[in-house]
Design an enzyme around this catalytic site. Structure first.
Site, PDB file in Angstrom:
ATOM      1  N   ASP A 156       0.477   5.085   1.809  1.00  0.00           N
ATOM      2  CA  ASP A 156      -0.296   5.599   2.939  1.00  0.00           C
ATOM      3  C   ASP A 156      -1.386   6.578   2.515  1.00  0.00           C
ATOM      4  OD1 ASP A 156       1.131   4.133   4.834  1.00  0.00           O
ATOM      5  OD2 ASP A 156       2.642   5.696   5.072  1.00  0.00           O
ATOM      6  N   HIS A 200       0.838  -1.200   0.000  1.00  0.00           N
ATOM      7  CA  HIS A 200       0.000   0.000   0.000  1.00  0.00           C
ATOM      8  C   HIS A 200       0.873   1.250   0.000  1.00  0.00           C
ATOM      9  CE1 HIS A 200       1.056  -0.422   4.236  1.00  0.00           C
ATOM     10  NE2 HIS A 200       0.703   0.843   4.420  1.00  0.00           N
ATOM     11  N   ARG A 247       4.306   6.361  13.739  1.00  0.00           N
ATOM     12  CA  ARG A 247       4.473   7.028  12.452  1.00  0.00           C
ATOM     13  C   ARG A 247       3.907   8.432  12.501  1.00  0.00           C
ATOM     14  NH1 ARG A 247       0.634   5.108   7.811  1.00  0.00           N
ATOM     15  NH2 ARG A 247      -0.512   6.973   8.460  1.00  0.00           N
ATOM     16  N   HIS A 285       4.696   0.202   0.045  1.00  0.00           N
ATOM     17  CA  HIS A 285       5.451  -0.558   1.039  1.00  0.00           C
ATOM     18  C   HIS A 285       4.607  -1.679   1.644  1.00  0.00           C
ATOM     19  CE1 HIS A 285       3.571   2.817   3.233  1.00  0.00           C
ATOM     20  NE2 HIS A 285       3.536   2.022   4.294  1.00  0.00           N
TER      21      HIS A 285
END
Length: 290
Positions: free
Chosen positions: A105, A103, A275, A260
């Protein structure tokens, strides 16, 4: 060194491969100069994934460094990360904090994040590596006729696939403030299949299995065939770098030129990652009018 009256710095980089990914050597973000931060920002665009080791920082320092690189979003449009700062998205493997699907983000929002900055808080003894694929290299390694085809395509990105039930039932339809507005629903959004990077001008594939539902204007079978081909091409080994985490690591990636995948291979061991994300812009395709 002075360029256009703005001081810049030279970073020492250990490149992961011939095309993208690099470790930044000898830099401590806690005392980095403005010139070094500008160099990190430029290196992010050029290398797409940057690893900094031995950065033993807390959430406050994590956020401060992100703000030096650009404007921050909240941690996530809908996810409640609990007792952390609003800018932090906490992913805990013991609370369904997995990312074991390729995916990019938050592409289900009109302005997906520019980039992400991730650090481990708790790591399993083994496993939990993260892989990134270079979407620009993947585009450039397509044949010319396929590039011509995908240059003109648009795809729908739908956050309901992953977060619709959570928003409706776990948050009672009241998500977080994103771009200044409370997220109460996740209407699908259209993005170009090929994105022109706003800083480098390079083209890259901008679809991902996590959030892309279909391609506009073609049949379901054609859409699935095109997307399956692009996903297989994106994730060829020569388009990928892989990072084995250590406590103290800080990894930055350009959300506009990568996808990623976090390996979920650590069984019942715990993995906790924090994150933050940099505010992005509206994706523009090769045939999109600005």
């Amino acid at each position: 060194m002075v360029e256009n009256d703005i001081e810049t710095a030279e970073l020492v980089l250990d490149h992961y491969g011939p095309n993208f990914g690099a470790e930044v050597l000898g830099l401590q973000i806690a005392d980095a100069s403005d010139a070094e931060v500008r160099a990190v920002r430029a290196a992010l665009v050029a290398n797409k994934v940057l690893v900094l080791r031995k950065q033993f920082i807390d959430d406050e320092q994590h956020i401060e460094f992100g703000r030096r690189l650009g404007d921050l979003t909240v941690g996530h449009p809908v996810h409640d990360s609990g007792e952390v700062a609003p800018e932090v998205y906490a992913l805990d493997s013991q609370d369904n904090g997995f990312a074991d699907v390729w995916h990019t983000d938050v592409t289900f929002m009109p302005r997906p994040p520019l980039g992400s900055i991730l650090r481990p808080v708790v790591l399993p003894p083994n496993g939990g590596d993260t892989n990134w694929a270079d979407s620009q290299l993947a585009y450039e390694s397509l044949s010319a006729p396929i590039r011509e085809l995908v240059d003109g395509l648009t795809a729908i990105h739908d956050g309901n696939r992953e977060f619709g039930y959570y928003l409706a039932h776990k948050r009672a339809g009241k998500g977080n403030l994103w771009e200044g507005e409370e997220v109460t629903s996740l209407p699908p959004v259209a993005h170009p299949v090929v994105r022109v990077h706003p800083e480098s001008g390079r083209k890259g594939l901008f679809v991902n299995p996590g959030f892309t539902s279909h391609i506009v204007g073609v049949s379901e079978a054609e859409s699935r065939g095109i997307l399956d081909f692009l996903y297989a091409h994106l994730t060829k080994p020569e388009h990928i770098v892989r990072h084995r985490w250590q406590l103290g690591d800080l990894v930055l990636w350009d959300n506009r030129s990568t996808i990623h995948y976090a390996n979920r291979d650590y069984g019942t061991q715990r993995r906790v990652m924090h994150r933050i994300t940099l505010r992005g812009d509206t994706p523009v395709g090769p045939r999109t009018s600005r």
